[in-house]
Motif scaffolding. Structure first.
Motif, PDB file in Angstrom:
ATOM      1  N   LYS A   1       0.831  -1.210   0.000  1.00 36.96           N
ATOM      2  CA  LYS A   1       0.000   0.000   0.000  1.00 36.96           C
ATOM      3  C   LYS A   1       0.865   1.260   0.000  1.00 36.96           C
ATOM      4  CE  LYS A   1      -4.161  -1.947   2.087  1.00 36.96           C
ATOM      5  NZ  LYS A   1      -5.093  -1.898   3.240  1.00 36.96           N
TER       6      LYS A   1
ATOM      7  N   GLU B   1       2.148   1.747  -3.466  1.00 37.98           N
ATOM      8  CA  GLU B   1       1.074   2.256  -4.322  1.00 37.98           C
ATOM      9  C   GLU B   1       0.865   3.756  -4.096  1.00 37.98           C
ATOM     10  OE1 GLU B   1      -2.304  -0.100  -3.432  1.00 37.98           O
ATOM     11  OE2 GLU B   1      -1.481  -1.931  -4.345  1.00 37.98           O
ATOM     12  N   LEU B   2       0.849   4.159  -2.814  1.00 39.22           N
ATOM     13  CA  LEU B   2       0.663   5.575  -2.489  1.00 39.22           C
ATOM     14  C   LEU B   2       1.833   6.411  -3.008  1.00 39.22           C
ATOM     15  CD1 LEU B   2      -0.706   5.241   1.158  1.00 39.22           C
ATOM     16  CD2 LEU B   2      -1.965   6.090  -0.833  1.00 39.22           C
ATOM     17  N   GLU B   3       3.057   5.872  -2.875  1.00 41.11           N
ATOM     18  CA  GLU B   3       4.217   6.590  -3.392  1.00 41.11           C
ATOM     19  C   GLU B   3       4.114   6.787  -4.911  1.00 41.11           C
ATOM     20  OE1 GLU B   3       7.795   5.342  -0.284  1.00 41.11           O
ATOM     21  OE2 GLU B   3       7.416   4.132  -2.083  1.00 41.11           O
ATOM     22  N   GLU B   4       3.635   5.770  -5.615  1.00 41.89           N
ATOM     23  CA  GLU B   4       3.481   5.861  -7.064  1.00 41.89           C
ATOM     24  C   GLU B   4       2.425   6.890  -7.439  1.00 41.89           C
ATOM     25  OE1 GLU B   4       4.413   5.251 -10.885  1.00 41.89           O
ATOM     26  OE2 GLU B   4       5.449   4.424  -9.133  1.00 41.89           O
ATOM     27  N   LYS B   5       1.329   6.931  -6.703  1.00 40.69           N
ATOM     28  CA  LYS B   5       0.277   7.913  -6.966  1.00 40.69           C
ATOM     29  C   LYS B   5       0.764   9.335  -6.715  1.00 40.69           C
ATOM     30  CE  LYS B   5      -3.681   4.871  -6.114  1.00 40.69           C
ATOM     31  NZ  LYS B   5      -4.825   4.587  -5.231  1.00 40.69           N
ATOM     32  N   ILE B   6       1.530   9.510  -5.614  1.00 37.77           N
ATOM     33  CA  ILE B   6       2.091  10.832  -5.313  1.00 37.77           C
ATOM     34  C   ILE B   6       3.042  11.276  -6.420  1.00 37.77           C
ATOM     35  CG2 ILE B   6       3.625  12.080  -3.722  1.00 37.77           C
ATOM     36  CD1 ILE B   6       2.372  10.362  -1.461  1.00 37.77           C
ATOM     37  N   LYS B   7       3.840  10.320  -6.889  1.00 38.44           N
ATOM     38  CA  LYS B   7       4.774  10.628  -7.977  1.00 38.44           C
ATOM     39  C   LYS B   7       4.049  11.077  -9.232  1.00 38.44           C
ATOM     40  CE  LYS B   7       8.613   8.535 -10.517  1.00 38.44           C
ATOM     41  NZ  LYS B   7       9.413   7.292 -10.714  1.00 38.44           N
ATOM     42  N   GLN B   8       2.963  10.383  -9.542  1.00 43.40           N
ATOM     43  CA  GLN B   8       2.161  10.737 -10.723  1.00 43.40           C
ATOM     44  C   GLN B   8       1.525  12.125 -10.567  1.00 43.40           C
ATOM     45  OE1 GLN B   8      -0.613   7.532 -11.209  1.00 43.40           O
ATOM     46  NE2 GLN B   8       0.981   6.053 -11.807  1.00 43.40           N
ATOM     47  N   LEU B   9       1.040  12.411  -9.358  1.00 45.35           N
ATOM     48  CA  LEU B   9       0.442  13.720  -9.106  1.00 45.35           C
ATOM     49  C   LEU B   9       1.477  14.834  -9.228  1.00 45.35           C
ATOM     50  CD1 LEU B   9      -1.847  12.825  -6.056  1.00 45.35           C
ATOM     51  CD2 LEU B   9      -2.611  13.581  -8.308  1.00 45.35           C
TER      52      LEU B   9
END
Length: 338
Positions: free
Chosen positions: A324, A327-335
């Motif tokens: 998790k 996943e959160l790190e990847e979402k932050i990176k995308q944002l």
């Protein structure tokens, strides 16, 4: 032996036919007609219904079982004592074997049995009815009380004091040197271990246990304590009364274990630890130097068992939590890229 006769021995109550003959004592899964067994708790009632035992030892009458029942406050205790009555034969007095080497200054009580190939050094005293099995070594000036059983291949070093009704199982070493060295000028120099070991009444010591003599003073095992196989007790340790020390426990030097403590399998106690009376330490736990207040402990180093259970539950979820987080790190990176 009839069931009502057993009831008289233990001041117990019989429900059902007290005249049935009891010929054996077994667990309810192994029982046959004529046997008596016990039911430890209500969760075993369904299994007990299928038992072929002729009678059951219970704390309260169980209506679902239509067989004679012996009602007593502590069924497991009565079961254990019945095993002793039915199967444990007393050690017969066989005197002193001609093949034993016993110093002239050794003093023996009445009905002592010394088997062949025992070696007993000078000024040893052994009390009444004690049995010493083959290949036992007993060092000089050791005192052993009455009604003890010392099984084969036990080593009891010099100046050890053992109380009465003590059982020592095969391969144990009592009074070996404590592990003490001083590092000086590039070498480890041995600290002479000149103290002793005191084992009080009604102690049982399992197979291959080592209890080291004190540097000075005594290593002490107080009365009623039971020690399982493969336990190491270091120099100047004191273990209180009625403790349970389970297999592969290691207790380092100068630690003090209070009365009634339970140390489960593979517990490690560091040096100079004080454990308060009534404490329970669960399996594979490690205790660091200091004082441990009464409670139940787990972990390395130990902390409250209740908190350890919570921490362990979280530990088992770490892979899921790690996924998790990724996943959160990847979402932050995308944002951030957006």
């Amino acid at each position: 032996m009839k069931l009502f006769e057993i009831a008289k021995i233990f001041n117990a109550k019989v429900e059902g036919d007290g005249n049935i003959e009891i010929t054996g004592v077994k667990g309810f899964e192994d029982s046959r007609e004529g046997d008596i067994t016990y039911i430890a708790s209500s969760k075993y009632i369904e299994s007990a219904k299928n038992s072929k035992a002729s009678a059951f030892i219970v704390k309260e009458k169980i209506e679902e079982i239509n067989k004679p029942q012996l009602i007593t406050e502590n069924p497991q205790f009565v079961f254990a004592k019945l095993l002793e009555i039915f199967y444990v034969k007393p050690h017969t007095h066989k005197g002193i074997s001609e093949k034993a080497l016993v110093a002239n200054t050794v003093k023996l009580g009445n009905n002592v049995t010394i088997y062949p190939f025992v070696y007993i050094e000078e000024n040893v005293y052994i009390g009444d009815n004690t049995v010493v099995y083959p290949f036992v070594f007993i060092g000089r000036e050791t005192l052993i009380g009455s009604d003890c059983i010392i099984y084969p291949n036990v080593t009891i070093r010099e100046k050890v004091k053992i109380g009465s009704r003590v059982i020592i199982h095969s391969g144990s070493v009592i009074g070996s040197d404590g592990f003490g060295y001083i590092f000086h000028e590039g070498k480890h120099h041995k600290i002479p271990q000149v103290g002793g070991v005191v084992i009080e009444d009604d102690v049982e010591i399992g197979a291959c246990v080592t209890i080291d003599r004190a540097t000075t003073g005594n290593t002490i095992i107080e009365k009623g304590t039971k020690i399982d196989n493969l336990v190491q007790i270091a120099h100047n340790v004191k273990i209180g009364q009625n403790c349970i020390i389970v297999a592969q426990v290691g207790i380092a030097g100068s630690s003090n274990i209070g009365d009634g403590c339970i140390l489960a399998g593979q517990v490690g106690i560091s040096d100079h630890v004080e454990v308060e009376a009534g404490t329970i330490i669960t399996a594979k736990s490690g205790v660091m130097p200091g004082k441990l207040s009464k409670g139940v402990y787990s972990g390395i180093p130990v902390f409250s068992h209740r908190e350890w259970l919570k921490a362990n539950a979280i530990f088992q979820k770490l892979p899921e939590l790690y996924r998790k987080v990724r996943e959160l790190e990847e979402k932050i990176k995308q944002l951030e890229q957006a």
